[in-house]
Motif scaffolding. Structure first.
Motif, PDB file in Angstrom:
ATOM      1  N   ARG A 194       0.814  -1.212   0.000  1.00 13.12           N
ATOM      2  CA  ARG A 194       0.000   0.000   0.000  1.00 13.12           C
ATOM      3  C   ARG A 194       0.852   1.269   0.000  1.00 13.12           C
ATOM      4  NH1 ARG A 194      -5.412  -0.375   1.943  1.00 13.12           N
ATOM      5  NH2 ARG A 194      -5.117   1.667   2.919  1.00 13.12           N
ATOM      6  N   THR A 227      -6.317  -1.216  -4.273  1.00  5.62           N
ATOM      7  CA  THR A 227      -7.153  -1.406  -3.102  1.00  5.62           C
ATOM      8  C   THR A 227      -8.080  -0.208  -2.959  1.00  5.62           C
ATOM      9  OG1 THR A 227      -7.163  -1.870  -0.721  1.00  5.62           O
ATOM     10  CG2 THR A 227      -5.495  -0.326  -1.521  1.00  5.62           C
ATOM     11  N   ILE A 235      -6.310  -6.340  -1.267  1.00  3.34           N
ATOM     12  CA  ILE A 235      -5.583  -5.879  -2.446  1.00  3.34           C
ATOM     13  C   ILE A 235      -5.937  -6.776  -3.633  1.00  3.34           C
ATOM     14  CG2 ILE A 235      -3.300  -5.574  -3.485  1.00  3.34           C
ATOM     15  CD1 ILE A 235      -2.243  -4.833  -0.752  1.00  3.34           C
TER      16      ILE A 235
END
Length: 575
Positions: A194, A227, A235
């Motif tokens: 992320r 995401t 994800i």
């Protein structure tokens, strides 16, 4: 002359006059009956001729006549003639000779009621179809306020000018029932962490619940991870296709009739999604898109079945751009409003992908709506589209109702007359169909210089299989799998089946389609046959139900695997 003789003579003379007058009245009444029948016949035929042209259009009249559709209208006209003629003739007879028709008088209210019903039916048939058509296909999708759950993500192509797609782009949409003043976004990047991802914000003009982002500059042959913070921490990923200049082939995944019983219990769409995704994850092939053949929800307004569809299809919808063919179940109740709201695709359209041309047909926009009929406007679009693309690329058609089948619904005479010759004339290579819940293949015009048209019914995408075709009296399947060389031979005997049928089976599975420059290959992967399902669950063909398999059953029966059972290869040269 005695007075009694004179009296008798007078009575006889009067009786003769009465008989004469009655005979004249009978002739007059008969004439009126003939005139009434003639006039009613003339008016009825005019009305029904106008009705026929109104429904099918002058340019498609021959197709509908040959398919027997106009024959039904003629039967209606004959019934109308009989009712009107009988009523008019009876009324004339009552007026001209009221004293001697006591029994007929009692029939008059019944005949009048029949006339009223007939007039109402005629009025409805003439005026309701265009009203229904506008209502059904002009429905304005709005945010389904009743939805209380989140769905998505779903990957797609970006719409292009209201028809077809720009296949070079990608879009991702999701639905969230909560409202927020902040602009929705997702995070994406080429790594699954992320903290390496960057945001992309939704396009403007949304309703605050359905959110969509669009990508326009993605690198070819690259895996992207993404995401959606407002939904979850999960994800997802998708892969962009290679540069067209460096690519000579592509695959796409085809599934039909996945979830149309979702409101009433479990379906196997989730299981098929998992095994299809597993197949491609362990294969060098990556589908360029997912083509769904309709009936992905129980009813258009059945929100629970929509939830099941998106939840069970998450493994596929989040990974592959999805194209939907309208099925009859999505059109029930809300006239396709939710289908269009979620996927934002036209009712019928065409698009090009690499060296193939795709045509998506809506088999429910003709007279009567949910009857497996295409309207004259769409038919003309299809004809012109095929004419413009014939011989240039592979042509693939997706439609829900099959024109030809040995399954539940069997042959659709109108679609057969509309499209079999048309598809042959413009050299359509592959027709993918659902509606009947089984797998089946036909090959028409195989001996021509362009190797003809493959017709594949792929309706075992998760919904309840049509097991009753094995117990019905007409067109009964003797076993769950068959071809012309099996012990029982063909299960249906008509000109199309006798000449062109290849194979059929009752099973759940998916279809992989592989297109190269000079070959088109369809491969059916069976997940679970009807016979094996009954054996595993210990149920009977006459009475069985869905339920999810537990982990022990799943592992013991190797249900993560699929079996390649039927492959068709067509070759053809293009300029």
């Amino acid at each position: 002359m005695p007075i009694e003789d004179e009296g008798i003579s007078i009575l006889q003379a009067r009786a003769g006059c009465i008989q004469c007058n009655y005979g004249s009245m009978q002739k007059l009444s008969g004439s009126y009956i003939i005139i009434g029948v003639f006039l009613s016949s003339f008016v009825s035929l005019l009305c029904y001729t106008a009705l026929t042209l109104h429904i099918v259009g002058m340019d498609n009249l021959a197709i509908h006549l040959s398919a027997g559709y106009a024959y039904k209208i003629i039967l209606m006209a004959m019934a109308d003639i009989a009712i009107l003629g009988l009523l008019l003739g009876t009324a004339v007879r009552l007026i001209t000779n009221p004293g001697n028709n006591t029994r007929i008088k009692h029939l008059l209210p019944l005949l009048a009621a029949a006339l009223i019903i007939d007039a109402a039916v005629l009025t409805g048939v003439i005026f309701l179809p265009p009203i229904y058509h506008d209502y059904m296909h002009g429905a304005k999708p709005t945010a389904p306020e009743e939805l209380i759950w989140s769905v998505g993500p779903s990957l797609g192509f970006t719409g292009k000018g209201g028809s077809g797609f720009d296949v070079k782009t990608r879009s991702i949409w999701w639905f969230d029932p909560g409202t927020s003043e902040e602009k929705a976004y997702l995070l994406y990047g080429t790594r699954p962490e992320r903290n390496t991802m960057r945001p992309i914000f939704e396009i403007p003009g949304g309703d605050g619940k359905r959110h969509e982002v669009r990508f326009h500059k993605l690198s070819p042959s690259t895996t992207y991870y993404y995401t959606i913070p407002m939904l979850s921490d999960e994800i997802f990923s998708f892969v962009t296709p290679p540069d067209p200049a460096q690519r000579n082939d592509f695959h796409f995944l085809n599934i039909g009739d996945s979830s149309n019983h979702g409101h009433y219990g479990h379906t196997f769409f989730g299981e098929i999604s998992m095994v299809a995704r597993r197949f491609y994850d362990t294969s060098p092939a990556e589908p360029s898109f997912l083509l769904l053949l309709g009936d992905i929800a129980h009813h258009g307004r059945d929100l629970l079945s929509w939830e099941y569809f998106f939840l069970n299809g998450k493994y596929l919808l989040s990974r592959y751009p999805t194209i939907t063919v309208p099925g009859n179940h999505e059109l029930y109740d809300d006239h396709g409003g939710n289908l269009h709201y979620f996927f934002r695709q036209p009712r019928y359209f065409s698009f090009d992908y690499e060296n193939a041309h795709f045509l998506i047909i809506n088999t429910f926009d003709g007279f009567g709506g949910i009857n497996g009929i295409t309207g004259k406007d769409q038919y003309n679009f299809i004809r012109d589209d095929l004419r413009a693309n014939s011989g240039k690329k592979w042509i693939v058609v997706g439609m829900h109702v099959p024109p030809i089948s040995t399954g539940d619904f069997g042959m659709n005479e109108l679609l057969k007359k509309q499209y079999l010759d048309l598809f042959s004339r413009y050299r359509v290579d592959l027709v993918l169909m659902g509606h009947d819940h089984h797998y089946e293949a036909f090959w028409i015009d195989r001996d021509t210089d362009w190797n003809g048209t493959l017709y594949v019914i792929n309706g075992g995408g998760g919904s309840r299989l049509d097991h009753y075709i094995m117990t019905r009296k007409n067109r009964q399947w003797k076993t769950w799998v068959h071809d012309r060389n099996s012990d029982y031979g063909l299960y249906q005997h008509d000109a199309i089946t006798e000449k062109y049928h290849l194979y059929g089976e009752l099973s759940w599975g998916f279809l992989d389609v592989h297109i190269t420059r000079n070959s088109l290959t369809t491969t059916y992967h069976r997940w679970l046959s009807m016979e094996r399902f009954l054996s595993i669950t210990g149920q009977d063909l006459e009475s069985w139900t869905f339920f999810p398999f537990d982990r022990d059953t799943w592992d013991k029966n190797l249900l993560s695997d699929t079996e390649e059972v039927h492959r068709l290869v067509k070759t053809r040269s293009f300029p």
